[in-house]
Design an enzyme around this catalytic site. Structure first.
Site, mmCIF file in Angstrom:
data_model
loop_
_atom_site.group_PDB
_atom_site.id
_atom_site.type_symbol
_atom_site.label_atom_id
_atom_site.label_comp_id
_atom_site.label_asym_id
_atom_site.label_seq_id
_atom_site.Cartn_x
_atom_site.Cartn_y
_atom_site.Cartn_z
ATOM 1 N N LYS A 1 -15.287 -27.531 -16.851
ATOM 2 C CA LYS A 1 -14.599 -28.289 -15.799
ATOM 3 C C LYS A 1 -15.480 -28.513 -14.572
ATOM 4 C CE LYS A 1 -9.898 -26.830 -17.030
ATOM 5 N NZ LYS A 1 -8.607 -26.337 -16.516
ATOM 6 N N LYS B 1 0.415 -31.674 -18.000
ATOM 7 C CA LYS B 1 -1.012 -31.717 -18.289
ATOM 8 C C LYS B 1 -1.798 -31.202 -17.094
ATOM 9 C CE LYS B 1 -0.768 -33.458 -22.394
ATOM 10 N NZ LYS B 1 0.632 -33.022 -22.537
ATOM 11 N N ASP B 2 -2.951 -30.635 -17.387
ATOM 12 C CA ASP B 2 -3.804 -30.012 -16.385
ATOM 13 C C ASP B 2 -4.198 -30.996 -15.286
ATOM 14 O OD1 ASP B 2 -5.917 -28.544 -15.080
ATOM 15 O OD2 ASP B 2 -6.083 -27.343 -16.895
ATOM 16 N N LYS B 3 -4.251 -30.491 -14.046
ATOM 17 C CA LYS B 3 -4.693 -31.315 -12.922
ATOM 18 C C LYS B 3 -6.196 -31.516 -12.941
ATOM 19 C CE LYS B 3 -4.783 -31.429 -7.844
ATOM 20 N NZ LYS B 3 -4.285 -30.792 -6.598
#
EC number: 5.4.99.27
Length: 343
Positions: free
Chosen positions: A23, A81-83
């Site tokens: 990330k 959903k992931d930020k």
């Protein structure tokens, strides 16, 4: 559970083979929803296939509602959903008898693009999700590629422990602290969604502790006496018969999995050795059990093992590893990565 506590959970396939960064940018964590659904082209619900970057699902839902001039409750989605990722997922907007000013192109706020806009006769319901497809890019990867390939092949054929990721517990494990304060006599949260989140966090932590025990004992991927097993990819559970000679082979082929508790009342319960093991782990948190009982949570089971589907990998550049795979709904990509590298 903090990030540090999550890192201490026992691994199934040995220590990390090296370190990497995950990330570093949202594009390094691509998530694509797999629903198996397709809007028919007609109906009172406008379905939007949305790509979002650096935003969470709730933020996008609010922006879509505002742009469409409808109540936020008229916007639905299958899952969160992931930020900190680049994600693609469906939203549905209820708008009977009127057109909405939303179509393919840039979305109502920066970081949002609408890729498909099509009507359907039904709303998108929470949980209507088969799974997610992931494409992860790990940078500054300091590990032997041959060892990484060997570990990944083992994961592709034998799976990984199905831990809940640290995201489940809030920043620094704050959800568990809030739940404990509530269960100890504090005022329950007014917000219904927050109450549900805290209850889910407690159940997830208890599940992780049972799974950690079984990983440590080497039984997370095999059936014990009294096991409740789950069919792979279906979620259906059944009590196992120790006299059935076919079950060990089915488990070895990842057709069925041993399960752990999502604590609560009633529901299918294990027996024998499994029941004794779970009682010994769960008894350490009587406050949580009392709180879950007062909340009338229905007991359920979750697979202890996670099958990683269509796992593939390559090195697009020195020190850069790219992974792609599919996971069922409710599973965490980070628990796959942690069995290979420390990020």
């Amino acid at each position: 559970m903090s990030t540090e506590q999550a890192a201490s959970l026992p691994r199934a396939w040995g220590p990390p083979l090296g370190t990497a960064r995950l990330k570093a940018t949202p594009e390094d964590f691509l998530v694509e929803e797999q629903t198996g659904l397709c809007p028919c082209g007609d109906g009172e619900h406008l379905w939007l296939w949305v790509e979002k970057r650096g935003l969470n699902t709730a933020q996008v839902a609010r922006a879509l509602a505002e742009a469409a001039g409808i109540h936020p409750r008229a916007v639905s989605f299958a899952g969160l959903k992931d930020k900190h990722a680049l994600t693609r997922q469906w939203f549905s907007l209820q708008s009977p008898g009127r057109s909405l000013p939303l179509g393919v192109g840039e979305g109502p706020i920066p970081g949002v693009r609408i890729l498909i806009a099509r009507r359907h006769h039904r709303k998108l319901r929470t949980g209507a999700l088969k799974g997610n497809r992931f494409v992860l890019t790990l940078r500054d990867c300091d590990a032997d590629p041959a060892a990484v390939a060997q570990r990944l092949y083992r994961i592709s054929t034998q799976g990984v422990p199905n831990y809940f990721g640290h995201q489940r517990f809030g920043r620094g494990g704050g959800n568990l602290a809030q739940a404990s304060a509530w269960f100890a006599g504090g005022r329950p949260p007014r917000d219904r969604k927050l109450r549900g989140l805290l209850l889910s966090s407690v159940r997830s932590e208890l599940f992780n502790r049972v799974l950690a025990r079984r990983v440590g004992e080497g039984s997370w991927n095999r059936l014990l006496p009294g096991e409740v097993a789950m069919l792979d990819g279906r979620g259906a559970v059944f009590e196992t018969d120790p006299a059935d000679p076919a079950l060990p082979g089915r488990c070895a082929r990842l057709e069925i999995h041993p399960t752990g508790p999502l604590a609560g009342e009633r529901g299918v319960q294990p027996g024998g050795e499994v029941a004794a093991l779970e009682r010994s782990v769960l008894a350490a948190e009587p406050l949580w059990h009392q709180g879950l009982a007062r909340a009338r949570m229905e007991a359920a089971r979750r697979a202890l093992r996670l099958r990683v589907v269509d796992l593939a990998w390559h090195w697009p550049a020195p020190g850069r590893l790219q992974l792609s795979f599919r996971l069922p709904a409710g599973a965490y990509a980070t628990v796959v990565v942690r069995e290979v590298l420390e990020c």
